[in-house]
Write an enzyme that holds these catalytic residues in place. Structure first.
Site, PDB file in Angstrom:
ATOM      1  CB  SER A   1     -79.338  67.916 -33.159  1.00  0.00           C
ATOM      2  OG  SER A   1     -78.562  67.020 -32.655  1.00  0.00           O
TER       3      SER A   1
ATOM      4  CE  LYS B   1     -79.794  69.982 -25.146  1.00  0.00           C
ATOM      5  NZ  LYS B   1     -81.088  69.178 -24.085  1.00  0.00           N
TER       6      LYS B   1
END
Length: 504
Positions: free
Chosen positions: A305, A51
């Site tokens: 992730s 992110k």
């Protein structure tokens, strides 16, 4: 078209803050899968998630005037941390609006990086509405977690790196999907540079907003979203990500919570790092693809992730791993209530490892036992066991996929309650924060007797409760009305086999 993102991705100047993460081969899972499996290690970013890429790229595109007025975002986790670090790095004032259910570890991480944290509501939607209010009132710039071209381009740099890091053929890349920013950026780049490489989006089975949109040929809003993989618990795919994704992926794969838990273990065994459920989602999809297609000798990439998980969630993850790996089966078995029955039953199981064995005396005729067994995932072991037991006259019920059995009954097996007449059983989810359980009970109290209650904290944003009420049949509609007014997701479990066998 997706090609319009290529220049944006190539021009993303994010590497004075974000890092180029390694593309590591995973030897253990590769051997088991009979395919080369590579992990793109986004869990090694400064905020332990990809992110940071999109948030920082968005801030770099703002004007000096926009930066001076500050930025705001709504987030329950990784986007908040990415924006907080990016804002601190550029000296921009940032306000992060989080649901009150957000774990303290994520709140503290945003504060530690200099952001102002505002807690508002129980859900992302309530937090987002307040963030939009701040945009209007104070002229701040809203930084979306996924539905923004600059954010998507920042996330797309993951694909740019991995294609540069691995020059050989890549048969498929598996990408987790929540709102779709990462998948949009990556799939656009991969399909432009290496169109022969397949791209699969992976979603939780209970939060599959992309699959629902593709099936309906339009974006839809899911009526209920599963909360286990909170990093991808999104009810509607982003508008811009959907436009890009539908033109650039080869399919969608869904994974269960158990399958994600098994993938977390796989990542740990190869890397000694612990991902969050959403962080292991792409590997869960990869494993499912291999199991369904039977392919061998291919090269696959899974995106690791994120690694922002609460430590107290590890207990639940560990408990679910064996089922997700299809190495544990759970059965309810009825045996005669007489001396020697247990020895006879165990002898029939042979040298199989028993992972769990629960029993409580109910009457002098039959004994219902809750038994967990280690099984092999490759040779229909569950079916073989069930058929073997049935052939010897035992009544067998396979509960391996029964959520009520796994989340509640296995911790409650204690006997039937014949005195608890007119009993109705419901399963609830309610926001997990201090005082939430008391508030939940207060809302339910007063009208009907609570005959059974089981609550277990799983370290997630929402708590799970199994409740029994003694309700006369003529008052069932009144109970349903009250439960709907509560506003918590619930399901009627009165006819669930696990309850009927052990507690009904």
């Amino acid at each position: 078209m997706p090609q319009s993102y290529i220049k944006r991705i190539l021009n993303a100047r994010i590497y004075d803050l974000a890092v180029e993460t390694p593309l590591d081969e995973a030897p253990l899972i590769s051997t088991r899968m009979k395919n080369k499996v590579l992990f793109k290690r986004e869990d090694l970013q400064p905020v332990f998630s990809f992110k940071i890429r999109g948030a920082y790229n968005k801030l770099l595109q703002l004007t000096d005037e926009q930066r001076a007025k500050g930025v705001v975002a709504a987030s329950a986790g990784n986007h908040a941390q990415g924006l907080a670090l990016a804002s601190q790095h550029l000296g921009v004032s940032a306000t992060i609006v989080m649901p009150q259910t957000t774990p303290a570890i994520k709140i503290d991480a945003a504060k530690r990086r200099g952001s102002k944290v505002v807690l508002m509501g129980d859900t992302f939607d309530e937090a987002s509405a307040h963030a939009q209010k701040l945009v209007v009132e104070k002229g701040m710039t809203y930084v979306p977690p996924y539905d923004d071209a600059d954010v998507i381009a920042g996330q797309g740099t993951v694909a740019m790196e991995l294609l540069r890091q691995y020059s050989g053929p890549i048969d498929a890349v598996f990408i987790p999907v929540g709102g779709g920013g990462l998948c949009a950026g990556m799939s656009a780049y991969i399909k432009y540079v290496r169109p022969e490489t397949k791209v699969f989006a992976v979603e939780p089975v209970d939060a599959a907003c992309l699959k629902a949109a593709l099936d309906a040929n339009r974006r839809v809003t899911l009526p209920h979203v599963g909360i286990f993989a909170d990093g991808v618990a999104v009810a509607q795919i982003g508008k811009e990500p959907y436009r890009v994704i539908k033109a650039s992926i080869d399919g969608v794969i869904t994974a269960t919570a158990d399958e994600m838990c098994a993938a977390i273990k796989d990542v740990f065994e190869d890397t000694r790092s612990i991902t969050e459920p959403a962080g292991a989602l792409s590997l869960a999809g990869l494993k499912k693809y291999v199991a369904e297609t039977g392919c061998e000798g291919k090269t696959f990439v899974a995106i690791s992730s994120g690694a922002n998980t609460n430590f107290d969630r590890l207990r639940f993850i560990s408990e679910s791993t064996e089922i997700g790996e299809k190495r544990e089966a759970i059965f309810a078995v009825t045996i005669p209530e007489k001396p020697g029955s247990y020895a006879k039953f165990c002898k029939l199981l042979g040298k199989r490892s028993i992972t769990e064995f629960n029993y409580r005396y109910a009457d002098n005729r039959d004994a219902h036992i809750f038994v967990g067994l280690q099984v092999s995932p490759s040779n229909n072991d569950r079916e073989v066991i069930a058929n073997t037991l049935a052939s010897k006259g035992y009544k067998v019920c396979d509960m391996t996929e029964n959520e009520t059995a796994k989340l509640h009954i296995r911790h409650m097996v204690g006997g039937h309650a014949p005195q608890a007449g007119d009993e109705k059983i419901y399963r609830f989810e309610f926001p997990e924060r201090p005082g939430a359980l008391l508030k939940f009970l207060t809302k339910l109290a007063g009208r009907w007797n609570i005959s059974m209650f089981h609550y277990r904290n799983h370290g997630a944003a929402f708590g799970r409760v199994l409740v029994g009420f003694q309700v006369p049949k003529k008052e069932h509609k009144q109970l349903e009305t009250l439960l709907k007014d509560l506003g918590y997701p619930y399901s009627d479990e009165t006819n669930n086999e696990a309850y009927q066998y052990f507690l009904g």
